[in-house]
Design a protein around this motif. Structure first.
Motif, PDB file in Angstrom:
ATOM      1  N   UNK A  78     -10.050  65.433  31.825  1.00 14.91           N
ATOM      2  CA  UNK A  78      -8.940  64.700  32.423  1.00 14.91           C
ATOM      3  C   UNK A  78      -8.739  65.095  33.873  1.00 14.91           C
ATOM      4  N   UNK A  79      -8.191  64.152  34.644  1.00 12.15           N
ATOM      5  CA  UNK A  79      -7.804  64.410  36.026  1.00 12.15           C
ATOM      6  C   UNK A  79      -6.305  64.163  36.154  1.00 12.15           C
ATOM      7  N   UNK A  80      -5.622  65.093  36.806  1.00 14.32           N
ATOM      8  CA  UNK A  80      -4.179  65.004  37.018  1.00 14.32           C
ATOM      9  C   UNK A  80      -3.868  65.073  38.504  1.00 14.32           C
ATOM     10  N   UNK A  81      -2.795  64.417  38.909  1.00 17.13           N
ATOM     11  CA  UNK A  81      -2.282  64.545  40.267  1.00 17.13           C
ATOM     12  C   UNK A  81      -1.582  65.902  40.379  1.00 17.13           C
ATOM     13  N   UNK A  82      -1.966  66.708  41.357  1.00 20.24           N
ATOM     14  CA  UNK A  82      -1.413  68.052  41.495  1.00 20.24           C
ATOM     15  C   UNK A  82       0.091  68.037  41.761  1.00 20.24           C
ATOM     16  N   UNK A  83       0.570  67.069  42.514  1.00 19.71           N
ATOM     17  CA  UNK A  83       1.986  67.026  42.898  1.00 19.71           C
ATOM     18  C   UNK A  83       2.900  66.588  41.772  1.00 19.71           C
ATOM     19  N   UNK A  84       2.493  65.549  41.028  1.00 24.00           N
ATOM     20  CA  UNK A  84       3.367  64.985  39.996  1.00 24.00           C
ATOM     21  C   UNK A  84       2.962  65.344  38.573  1.00 24.00           C
ATOM     22  N   UNK A  85       1.696  65.696  38.377  1.00 22.24           N
ATOM     23  CA  UNK A  85       1.187  65.944  37.033  1.00 22.24           C
ATOM     24  C   UNK A  85       0.765  64.686  36.302  1.00 22.24           C
ATOM     25  N   UNK A  86       0.853  63.535  36.962  1.00 24.32           N
ATOM     26  CA  UNK A  86       0.469  62.272  36.336  1.00 24.32           C
ATOM     27  C   UNK A  86      -1.022  62.282  36.008  1.00 24.32           C
ATOM     28  N   UNK A  87      -1.360  61.854  34.778  1.00 22.26           N
ATOM     29  CA  UNK A  87      -2.764  61.740  34.403  1.00 22.26           C
ATOM     30  C   UNK A  87      -3.376  60.558  35.142  1.00 22.26           C
ATOM     31  N   UNK A  88      -4.432  60.806  35.922  1.00 23.71           N
ATOM     32  CA  UNK A  88      -5.071  59.788  36.740  1.00 23.71           C
ATOM     33  C   UNK A  88      -6.285  59.157  36.073  1.00 23.71           C
ATOM     34  N   UNK A  89      -6.949  59.929  35.218  1.00 25.16           N
ATOM     35  CA  UNK A  89      -8.230  59.491  34.673  1.00 25.16           C
ATOM     36  C   UNK A  89      -8.594  60.383  33.490  1.00 25.16           C
ATOM     37  N   UNK A  90      -9.386  59.851  32.572  1.00 26.19           N
ATOM     38  CA  UNK A  90      -9.961  60.659  31.504  1.00 26.19           C
ATOM     39  C   UNK A  90     -11.305  60.079  31.104  1.00 26.19           C
ATOM     40  N   UNK A  91     -12.187  60.945  30.614  1.00 26.68           N
ATOM     41  CA  UNK A  91     -13.499  60.511  30.138  1.00 26.68           C
ATOM     42  C   UNK A  91     -13.811  61.249  28.851  1.00 26.68           C
TER      43      UNK A  91
END
Length: 138
Positions: A78-91
């Protein structure tokens, strides 16, 4: 040495069982905290319910503020936005990702994220011998 699980294969304590969080390094306070992972690979039913699951492995953070993490006992990177913690992507991974990802520049100067997906026998994730790499878009 194995985790204490119910007959359904889930931990015996009340969920959530795992989080991903960001800290404000100035104040020392938790800036955000979210459940990390689903029970997709913990039960025989394959349910993608986001409950926050146990994990083994650490994150990496890119200069662009993206956090990559694959420690959860579901087989995802998974990829998260460092500032908000929002999940940006997953594989979906071919085996458990109980390792810390790394990043590098390939021969064309493109940033890559690579992870060894080998699974972990004592926590029951899918075993394998894979190395997976993803090219980041700008």
């Amino acid at each position: 040495m194995k985790p204490f699980l119910s007959p359904l294969g889930v931990p015996c304590q009340q969920p959530p069982w795992g989080y991903v969080a960001g800290a404000d390094l100035v104040s020392g306070k938790v800036a955000w905290k979210h459940k990390n992972g689903t029970i997709h690979d913990m039960t025989p039913f394959g349910l993608p319910i986001k409950m926050g699951v146990p994990g083994i492995g650490g994150p990496i953070i890119t200069a662009g503020g993206v956090v990559f993490m694959a420690a959860a006992v579901d087989d995802y990177l998974r990829a998260y936005d460092l500032t908000s913690g929002k999940e940006l992507w997953q594989a979906r991974l071919p085996a458990g990702g109980q390792a810390t990802p790394m990043t590098y520049l390939n021969s064309e100067g493109q940033q890559m994220v690579v992870l060894v997906a080998g699974g972990h026998g004592s926590i029951g994730t899918t075993l394998g011998d894979y190395v997976v790499a993803y090219k980041l878009k700008r």
